[in-house]
Design a protein around this motif. Structure first.
Motif, PDB file in Angstrom:
ATOM      1  N   GLU A 247     -53.130  -5.965  37.411  1.00  0.00           N
ATOM      2  CA  GLU A 247     -53.880  -6.779  38.372  1.00  0.00           C
ATOM      3  C   GLU A 247     -53.990  -6.094  39.734  1.00  0.00           C
ATOM      4  OE1 GLU A 247     -54.192 -11.460  39.121  1.00  0.00           O
ATOM      5  OE2 GLU A 247     -52.303 -10.636  39.768  1.00  0.00           O
ATOM      6  N   LYS A 248     -53.010  -5.244  40.044  1.00  0.00           N
ATOM      7  CA  LYS A 248     -52.984  -4.608  41.374  1.00  0.00           C
ATOM      8  C   LYS A 248     -54.176  -3.680  41.575  1.00  0.00           C
ATOM      9  CE  LYS A 248     -48.135  -4.617  42.427  1.00  0.00           C
ATOM     10  NZ  LYS A 248     -46.921  -4.092  41.892  1.00  0.00           N
ATOM     11  N   SER A 249     -54.714  -3.695  42.815  1.00  0.00           N
ATOM     12  CA  SER A 249     -55.804  -2.759  43.105  1.00  0.00           C
ATOM     13  C   SER A 249     -55.296  -1.599  43.953  1.00  0.00           C
ATOM     14  CB  SER A 249     -56.952  -3.477  43.802  1.00  0.00           C
ATOM     15  OG  SER A 249     -56.435  -4.151  44.914  1.00  0.00           O
TER      16      SER A 249
ATOM     17  N   SER B 243     -58.050  -2.550  39.765  1.00  0.00           N
ATOM     18  CA  SER B 243     -57.518  -3.751  39.113  1.00  0.00           C
ATOM     19  C   SER B 243     -58.313  -3.987  37.835  1.00  0.00           C
ATOM     20  CB  SER B 243     -57.660  -4.951  40.056  1.00  0.00           C
ATOM     21  OG  SER B 243     -57.399  -6.129  39.337  1.00  0.00           O
TER      22      SER B 243
ATOM     23  N   GLN C 122     -48.927  -7.764  35.906  1.00  0.00           N
ATOM     24  CA  GLN C 122     -48.859  -7.612  37.372  1.00  0.00           C
ATOM     25  C   GLN C 122     -49.381  -6.242  37.794  1.00  0.00           C
ATOM     26  OE1 GLN C 122     -44.720  -8.501  38.075  1.00  0.00           O
ATOM     27  NE2 GLN C 122     -45.128 -10.644  38.567  1.00  0.00           N
ATOM     28  N   TYR C 123     -48.983  -5.208  37.047  1.00  0.00           N
ATOM     29  CA  TYR C 123     -49.421  -3.846  37.383  1.00  0.00           C
ATOM     30  C   TYR C 123     -50.936  -3.731  37.223  1.00  0.00           C
ATOM     31  CZ  TYR C 123     -49.983   1.182  37.325  1.00  0.00           C
ATOM     32  OH  TYR C 123     -50.411   2.454  37.606  1.00  0.00           O
TER      33      TYR C 123
ATOM     34  N   ILE D 280     -51.446   0.778  44.494  1.00  0.00           N
ATOM     35  CA  ILE D 280     -50.007   0.944  44.241  1.00  0.00           C
ATOM     36  C   ILE D 280     -49.392   1.937  45.239  1.00  0.00           C
ATOM     37  CG2 ILE D 280     -49.924   0.263  41.806  1.00  0.00           C
ATOM     38  CD1 ILE D 280     -50.212   3.290  41.122  1.00  0.00           C
TER      39      ILE D 280
END
Ligand SMILES: C[S@@+](CC[C@H](N)C(=O)[O-])C[C@H]1O[C@@H](n2cnc3c(N)ncnc32)[C@H](O)[C@@H]1O
Length: 329
Positions: free
Chosen positions: A276-278, A294, A273-274, A280
């Motif tokens: 994949e994030k673009s 990402s 999940q981390y 934070i």
């Protein structure tokens, strides 16, 4: 004294000199699903981070001709089994005896910088858990050992007999999610004042006596799991290897992870999940300032689990969860 399961297996490699199918050593879990998830292509370089009995290793090698596969295991017995039974059949298989936490250095020594896919089939093999002398299971009488890599010094005996109450409690709670961690740790401390706790059955008896829960077997499974995870540094190794895997994967390369308990699965899920994030940044920031990129696309929104037929044929599959992610291009 608790009745221990009598039927134990001789290590598969020691039975005779006939080549084995591998299933005596370990029956591979989610075999078809994991090979498909790796999206193997001709000419690619792949890693099986957990060789075990080589079930997945051989299926990867059978899926495409023109590939190269590097298979890691920290247990010398897994490498010996592969050497005795199938290594000579494959020119394109390289065995690496190392912790997968050392993925990058292990591959660098083989002059490999980039890979096209990696499989982690976590935990212990049937061979490890059912070999009595290795002490992995409360179902088999044996010394409290539990080392995956038998060249390491610290054993479960040292933890049980030398670690202070607070540390034992923390290990049982953190890696076994055991609610009666304090009660069990206290019982261990008072028992070891009388005599050293040497065997799986002695530890098993202490857990049996000290837990109030009706589900004694579950408590035993949780305590043995906690000791094994802590002793072998399984969570740190997984976190390190996942990070390294992302860095060395080629675009569109896949990470496939099969886990067997919620602690491991949570690590994998959060990591994917981390990655994949673009962004934070906190949600109240007017614009993105974090520069996060990402790196992964999650392929399995929900984990893939074995069919009821697979579970009925192989009990070790019952808690398996497979998650898959793909490196962004
Ligand atoms: C579930 S078994 C793998 C079974 C294998 N996929 C098969 O088809 O036979 C897990 C194997 O991974 C190895 N292992 C676990 N953690 C490891 C680590 N951090 N580094 C290297 N090997 C590890 C264990 O020694 C064990 O042999």
């Amino acid at each position: 004294m608790i009745a221990l399961q009598k039927k134990t297996l001789t290590p598969a490699s020691a039975i005779d000199s006939e080549p084995k199918t591998g299933n005596e050593y370990h029956i591979p879990v989610l075999l078809k699903e994991s090979i498909q998830a790796l999206a193997i292509h001709s000419g690619g370089i792949y890693v099986d981070a957990t060789l075990g009995g080589g079930g997945h290793t051989r299926a990867i090698l059978a899926s495409e001709k023109d590939i190269k596969l590097y298979a890691f295991d920290r247990d010398e017995n897994a490498l010996k089994f592969a050497k005795d039974n199938f290594l000579s059949s494959y020119q394109n298989l390289v065995l690496i005896k190392d912790n997968f936490a050392n993925l990058r250095t292990g591959l660098a020594l083989e002059r490999v910088k980039k890979i096209d896919g990696i499989l982690f089939d976590l935990g212990v093999s049937f061979n490890q858990i059912s070999t009595p002398g290795r002490g992995f299971s409360y179902l088999h009488e044996g010394n409290l050992d539990m080392r995956m890599d038998e060249s390491e010094k610290l054993t479960a005996f040292d933890i049980i007999n030398d670690f202070p109450f607070e540390k034992l409690k923390e290990i049982f709670f953190e890696f076994g999610e055991e609610r009666e961690a304090a009660r069990i740790a206290a019982a261990i401390i008072s028992q070891r004042k009388l005599n050293k706790i040497k065997t799986t059955s002695e530890l098993s008896e202490i857990i049996e006596r000290s837990t109030r829960s009706r589900f004694k077997m579950k408590a035993k499974a949780r305590i043995f799991q906690a000791l094994r995870i802590y002793l072998n540094g399984e969570i740190e190794a997984l976190k390190q290897a996942l990070k390294d895997a992302v860095n060395i994967l080629n675009p569109k390369g896949r990470i496939v992870v099969i886990s067997y308990h919620s602690i491991e699965d949570r690590v994998v899920k959060k990591f994917f999940q981390y990655e994949e994030k673009s962004c934070i940044c906190p949600p109240n920031f007017p614009k993105c300032v974090c520069n996060k990129v990402s790196t992964l696309k999650i392929i399995t929104k929900k984990p893939i689990i074995p069919s009821s037929q697979e579970i009925s044929e192989n009990r070790m599959a019952r808690s398996a969860k497979m998650r898959v992610a793909e490196k962004r291009g």
